[in-house]
Scaffold this motif. Structure first.
Motif, short mmCIF file in Angstrom:
data_model
loop_
_atom_site.label_atom_id
_atom_site.label_comp_id
_atom_site.label_asym_id
_atom_site.label_seq_id
_atom_site.Cartn_x
_atom_site.Cartn_y
_atom_site.Cartn_z
N LEU A 32 -45.82 61.15 48.70
CA LEU A 32 -45.20 60.11 49.54
C LEU A 32 -45.70 60.16 50.98
CD1 LEU A 32 -41.44 59.98 48.48
CD2 LEU A 32 -43.33 58.51 47.74
N SER A 33 -45.89 61.37 51.48
CA SER A 33 -46.37 61.46 52.86
C SER A 33 -47.80 60.94 52.97
CB SER A 33 -46.26 62.91 53.38
OG SER A 33 -47.16 63.74 52.70
N MET A 34 -48.59 61.17 51.92
CA MET A 34 -49.96 60.65 51.93
C MET A 34 -49.97 59.13 51.75
SD MET A 34 -52.09 63.05 52.56
CE MET A 34 -50.90 63.60 53.74
N LEU A 35 -49.03 58.63 50.95
CA LEU A 35 -48.92 57.17 50.78
C LEU A 35 -48.61 56.52 52.12
CD1 LEU A 35 -48.74 54.54 49.23
CD2 LEU A 35 -46.43 55.16 48.52
N LYS A 36 -47.66 57.09 52.80
CA LYS A 36 -47.28 56.54 54.11
C LYS A 36 -48.48 56.55 55.05
CE LYS A 36 -43.96 57.32 57.83
NZ LYS A 36 -42.84 58.14 58.28
N HIS A 37 -49.20 57.65 55.05
CA HIS A 37 -50.37 57.76 55.92
C HIS A 37 -51.42 56.69 55.62
CE1 HIS A 37 -54.49 59.15 56.71
NE2 HIS A 37 -53.98 59.46 57.88
N ASP A 38 -51.83 56.61 54.35
CA ASP A 38 -52.92 55.68 54.00
C ASP A 38 -52.47 54.23 54.18
OD1 ASP A 38 -54.18 58.04 53.30
OD2 ASP A 38 -54.76 57.40 51.29
N LEU A 39 -51.24 53.96 53.78
CA LEU A 39 -50.74 52.59 53.84
C LEU A 39 -50.64 52.10 55.29
CD1 LEU A 39 -49.66 50.20 52.21
CD2 LEU A 39 -47.40 51.27 52.26
N LEU A 40 -50.10 52.92 56.16
CA LEU A 40 -49.95 52.49 57.56
C LEU A 40 -51.32 52.26 58.21
CD1 LEU A 40 -46.90 54.52 58.91
CD2 LEU A 40 -46.98 52.17 58.04
#
Ligand code: ZN
Length: 267
Positions: A32-40
Motif C-alpha cells: 500500500l505504501s508503494m501504491l501511494k508512492h507510485d500513484l501520487l
C-alpha cells in the motif's frame, strides 16, 4: 485533459511477492505504501492544468486499495470493481484523452517475470482472435473499443517490454528489473518517483499521437484454465463456452461483450 488510470499492484516499486499485494497478508501495508508512492507521482505528472481530471479504476483484488486522504480534488476513484460492460465502455464513456496502466506485470506463463499472471491466477492463457494477451493487452483492447488509447504503462521490465511489443510507441516506465517469479532488482522510490512523474508528464503530447488499440469483431476470447474451483464453476455455468479439456471460448461483437460474459459466469 481527462485520464483514466487502471490501478494494479504487482508492478509497483519494490513489490516482488504476493504477501505484499494481497489484502490482509503480512506485508500488504508495504504494498500500500508503494501504491501511494507510485500513484501520487503519476497523478502529479498528469495533472498539469486546472481543468485536468483523473479517474482511477482500482483493478486489484477487491478494488479497495487506494488511500484517499492524499488525493487531489481533481481525482476520483472507482472502487469495488464494478463489471465492465459494452454499455458502460469499461467506464470510459465520457471523453477520455488516454489511459494509464499503473503497477502492471507480464502475462501469465512467463516464468522469470516477476508476479506474472492473468487476473485470476487460474487463467493460464488468454487470446483475442488468436492474439495472446495478458492484462496489459486486454485492458488496452477494451479501452480501444471505447476510443481511448493506452498511453503509459508502469511495470517491471518484462511487463514494460510486453507493452512495447504489443503497442509500439506506448510510453513505459520500468520501476524494477525482473529477476524471477518473486524477485526483482528494485529501484528506490527516490529514483522511480521522478521516472513516473516524467512519464506521466509526457502523456499529454503522446496521447495525440497514439491510436486506440482495436481488433474488429466478431471476437473470440479464448481462455485456458488451470484445474480448480473456478474452472469447475465455469464448466457448470457456461457449458456452451467449454471447448476443450481446459479451454473456454467467449464470443461477442466486441472484446467488452466477450469479457462481460466471462465476468458474469465467474461471479
Ligand atoms: Zn494484475
Amino acid at each position: 485533459m481527462k485520464w483514466m488510470i487502471r490501478v494494479d499492484m504487482e508492478g509497483l516499486t519494490g513489490v516482488v511477492n504476493m504477501s505484499q499485494v494481497v489484502p490482509g497478508a503480512g506485508e500488504y501495508p508495504f504494498g500500500l505504501s508503494m501504491l501511494k508512492h507510485d500513484l501520487l507521482a503519476v497523478i502529479d505528472g498528469l495533472l498539469q492544468a486546472e481543468n485536468d481530471r483523473v479517474v482511477l479504476y482500482d483493478i486489484h483484488f477487491f478494488g479497495t486499495n487506494v488511500e484517499f486522504f492524499s488525493l487531489d480534488p481533481r481525482v476520483s476513484v472507482i472502487c469495488g470493481k464494478p463489471n465492465y460492460t459494452p454499455e458502460n465502455k469499461a467506464y470510459l464513456q465520457e471523453g477520455y484523452d488516454g489511459m494509464v496502466l499503473l503497477g502492471l506485470h507480464a502475462r501469465a506463463e512467463r516464468p522469470g517475470s516477476v508476479l506474472n499472471h492473468n487476473y485470476e491466477h487460474d487463467i493460464r492463457v488468454m487470446s483475442v482472435n488468436g492474439l495472446v494477451v495478458g492484462e496489459i493487452g486486454l485492458e488496452a483492447l477494451m479501452a480501444g473499443e471505447a476510443g481511448v488509447p493506452l498511453v503509459l504503462v508502469t511495470a517491471d521490465s518484462d511487463g514494460a517490454k510486453e507493452a512495447r511489443e504489443l503497442l509500439p510507441g506506448v510510453l513505459t516506465v520500468t520501476v524494477k528489473e525482473s529477476l524471477g517469479d518473486a524477485a526483482a532488482l528494485c529501484y528506490p522510490p527516490s529514483v522511480t518517483g521522478e521516472l513516473l512523474r516524467e512519464g506521466a508528464r509526457a502523456c499529454a503530447k503522446k496521447a495525440a499521437e497514439l491510436k486506440p488499440f482495436v481488433i474488429d469483431g466478431p471476437i473470440e476470447l479464448d481462455m485456458q484454465f488451470k484445474p480448480g474451483e473456478l474452472f469447475h464453476k465455469l464448466v457448470k455455468r457456461v457449458p456452451e463456452a467449454f471447448v476443450a479439456p481446459d479451454r473456454f471460448v467467449f464470443k461477442g461483437d466486441s472484446v467488452l461483450e466477450a469479457w462481460e460474459k466471462y465476468l458474469v459466469a465467474k461471479a
